[in-house]
Write a protein that holds these residues in place. Structure first.
Motif, PDB file in Angstrom:
ATOM      1  N   LEU A  10       0.841  -1.198   0.000  1.00 26.21           N
ATOM      2  CA  LEU A  10       0.000   0.000   0.000  1.00 26.21           C
ATOM      3  C   LEU A  10       0.876   1.248   0.000  1.00 26.21           C
ATOM      4  O   LEU A  10       1.971   1.260   0.557  1.00 26.21           O
ATOM      5  N   GLU A  11       0.364   2.305  -0.621  1.00 21.98           N
ATOM      6  CA  GLU A  11       1.086   3.577  -0.682  1.00 21.98           C
ATOM      7  C   GLU A  11       0.207   4.692  -0.148  1.00 21.98           C
ATOM      8  O   GLU A  11      -0.983   4.487   0.130  1.00 21.98           O
ATOM      9  N   SER A  12       0.782   5.879  -0.002  1.00 23.17           N
ATOM     10  CA  SER A  12       0.024   7.017   0.532  1.00 23.17           C
ATOM     11  C   SER A  12       0.301   8.273  -0.274  1.00 23.17           C
ATOM     12  O   SER A  12       1.424   8.499  -0.734  1.00 23.17           O
ATOM     13  N   VAL A  13      -0.753   9.085  -0.424  1.00 24.17           N
ATOM     14  CA  VAL A  13      -0.603  10.465  -0.860  1.00 24.17           C
ATOM     15  C   VAL A  13      -1.168  11.340   0.252  1.00 24.17           C
ATOM     16  O   VAL A  13      -1.870  10.842   1.147  1.00 24.17           O
TER      17      VAL A  13
ATOM     18  N   ARG B  35      -3.555   4.470  -1.190  1.00 25.53           N
ATOM     19  CA  ARG B  35      -3.627   4.110  -2.603  1.00 25.53           C
ATOM     20  C   ARG B  35      -2.994   2.736  -2.802  1.00 25.53           C
ATOM     21  O   ARG B  35      -2.144   2.313  -2.014  1.00 25.53           O
ATOM     22  N   GLY B  36      -3.389   2.073  -3.872  1.00 27.32           N
ATOM     23  CA  GLY B  36      -2.715   0.847  -4.261  1.00 27.32           C
ATOM     24  C   GLY B  36      -1.425   1.173  -4.983  1.00 27.32           C
ATOM     25  O   GLY B  36      -1.171   2.334  -5.352  1.00 27.32           O
TER      26      GLY B  36
ATOM     27  N   LEU C 270      -3.919   9.680   2.537  1.00 24.87           N
ATOM     28  CA  LEU C 270      -4.936   8.977   1.767  1.00 24.87           C
ATOM     29  C   LEU C 270      -4.304   7.736   1.149  1.00 24.87           C
ATOM     30  O   LEU C 270      -3.279   7.831   0.464  1.00 24.87           O
TER      31      LEU C 270
ATOM     32  N   PHE D 257      -6.012  -0.866  -8.169  1.00 25.25           N
ATOM     33  CA  PHE D 257      -6.531  -0.159  -6.994  1.00 25.25           C
ATOM     34  C   PHE D 257      -5.953   1.249  -6.938  1.00 25.25           C
ATOM     35  O   PHE D 257      -4.952   1.515  -6.271  1.00 25.25           O
ATOM     36  N   THR D 258      -6.612   2.148  -7.651  1.00 25.47           N
ATOM     37  CA  THR D 258      -6.091   3.500  -7.771  1.00 25.47           C
ATOM     38  C   THR D 258      -6.676   4.460  -6.740  1.00 25.47           C
ATOM     39  O   THR D 258      -6.224   5.598  -6.651  1.00 25.47           O
ATOM     40  N   ASP D 259      -7.692   4.033  -6.013  1.00 28.13           N
ATOM     41  CA  ASP D 259      -8.276   4.946  -5.021  1.00 28.13           C
ATOM     42  C   ASP D 259      -8.679   4.179  -3.764  1.00 28.13           C
ATOM     43  O   ASP D 259      -8.768   2.949  -3.752  1.00 28.13           O
ATOM     44  N   ALA D 260      -8.940   4.949  -2.704  1.00 28.01           N
ATOM     45  CA  ALA D 260      -9.240   4.358  -1.400  1.00 28.01           C
ATOM     46  C   ALA D 260     -10.556   3.591  -1.395  1.00 28.01           C
ATOM     47  O   ALA D 260     -10.674   2.547  -0.744  1.00 28.01           O
TER      48      ALA D 260
ATOM     49  N   LEU E  49     -10.136   0.107  -2.704  1.00 26.19           N
ATOM     50  CA  LEU E  49      -9.446  -0.710  -1.710  1.00 26.19           C
ATOM     51  C   LEU E  49     -10.386  -1.108  -0.576  1.00 26.19           C
ATOM     52  O   LEU E  49     -10.414  -2.263  -0.137  1.00 26.19           O
TER      53      LEU E  49
END
Length: 409
Positions: free
Chosen positions: A18-21, A41-42, A39, A48-51, A54
């Motif tokens: 998982l990643e974060s912006v 992100r995948g 927020l 999985f481009t948005d929360a 997910l």
């Protein structure tokens, strides 16, 4: 739901990919950035481009708690890598289901270090907010000593958020983007009135979400929001590599609610009276009849010392309130679970409440509670008091909600 996507989600979660912006939180009067909301992100190139995508698969695969911890850990790692400064607030979303759960051991070092280094604000989402009040309140109180504050997300997004707001003691009240972007409609005015009452009572800070145009920013300032976020003020992006000292150092701590062993303890310092069972029953019925037309957002809670005191009229009234979105509950020894359709009960009776009685209503602008306990050695004599003091009613409501089990809205 697509099984292939479920499998991809599980791989991403188990591989900790998982990643974060981060979206800036801005002080409206000065336009200074005082913090960031993380927020999830995948990974790049995944489905999985948005929360929301997910989260749908987290719930579908019954991995929402592990997902929640992994998302927090990803945000903590990113904040540490960017060397976020201590004067900036770090908002982290948390699912109500994850409150009070144990962190997976491999994620704990990053989370522990970040919570020690940063001013973390845990943001409680509206999802399942009123599903399990006991776990929610226990979780918030367990987490509160380790964070800079608790934020309530999406006020106005649904009735559960509005109903539960008074008992959650949020430090930051986040207005849903529908509020910020709708203008002064009657529905928005009701929501703002609730936010103003809570902010005045506790000192909570109001934050406007969804500020996407100059007009939204003007509206947010005009309604009294101190903070805001949205595309107009800064889009979600990786954290910057350098931070200036915050021009407006901000504390989001609000006045907290006393934790009571029993709801009757809310009468501490008040003069109480004594009366027999007939009188207390009549007084309780009077208060429930006054609340018969209660609609959301509101709480309606009943604690009775004997299951025979729960009348058919009580069950009908509570079921109708639950249908209207009111958070309803009944407790007491021998009570059925559920006590009525849509009404929460308690699978196990807490013997600390033996001989206690409470009839409680909490809604915007209204607070009332009959609080009574059986006089020791007496069969039908009760020490009691009636309070309309909102602080006392809120504290008593929290004591009751801690005993309620999970239910369906």
């Amino acid at each position: 739901m697509d099984e292939r996507l479920d499998e991809e989600f599980v791989r991403i979660l188990r591989d900790r990919r998982l990643e974060s912006v981060f979206q800036p939180i801005v002080h409206l009067a000065s336009r200074a950035t005082i913090g960031y909301e993380a927020l999830v992100r995948g990974p790049a190139g995944s489905s999985f481009t948005d929360a929301l995508m997910l989260l749908r698969h987290a719930y579908h695969t019954d991995l929402v708690v592990e997902f929640d911890w992994a998302a927090r850990a990803a945000a903590c790692r990113a904040a540490m890598a960017a060397q976020l400064t201590h004067d900036q607030l770090l908002f982290l979303n948390i699912e109500p289901l994850a409150f009070g759960t144990d962190c997976p051991p491999d994620l704990w070092p990053d989370i522990k270090t970040a919570f020690e280094r940063f001013q973390v604000v845990l943001e409680v989402t509206e999802r399942s907010l009123d599903r399990d009040p006991r776990s929610l309140l226990e979780g918030i109180d367990h987490q509160r000593p380790d964070v800079a504050g608790i934020a309530m997300d999406d006020l106005g997004g649904n009735g559960a958020t509005l109903s539960m707001l008074p008992v959650l003691a949020a430090d930051v009240i986040k207005l849903d983007q529908s509020v910020t972007q709708s203008g002064p409609t009657p529905a928005v005015m009701q929501i703002m009135d609730i936010a103003y009452e809570e902010a005045e009572r506790t000192g909570a800070t109001i934050l406007a979400e969804g500020v996407e145009t100059p007009g939204h920013a003007v509206f947010a300032e005009s309604v009294g929001a101190a903070l805001a976020q949205g595309l107009y003020l800064g889009p979600p992006a990786p954290l910057p590599t350098a931070f200036r000292a915050a021009e407006v150092p901000l504390s989001v701590n609000s006045e907290q609610i006393a934790r009571l062993a029993t709801p009757f303890d809310a009468l501490e310092g008040r003069t109480t009276s004594r009366a027999d069972l007939t009188y207390v029953t009549a007084l309780s019925h009077h208060l429930t009849e006054r609340a018969a037309e209660l609609v959301a957002p509101a709480l309606s809670l009943l604690l009775l010392p004997d299951p025979h005191l729960l009348t058919r009229a009580d069950r009908i009234r509570l079921a109708l309130q639950a249908q209207r979105g009111v958070v309803t509950g009944v407790l007491g020894p021998g009570m059925p679970d559920p006590p009525a359709a849509g009404v929460r009960g308690a699978r196990r009776h807490d013997h600390a409440l033996d001989g206690h009685w409470a009839t409680l209503t909490l809604s915007p602008g209204t607070a009332s509670a009959l609080l009574a306990r059986q006089v020791p050695g007496s069969v039908d004599e009760y020490e009691f008091g009636v309070t309309h003091d909102r602080r006392r009613v809120v504290a008593a409501a929290r004591s009751l909600l801690r005993r309620l089990g999970a239910g369906s809205p």
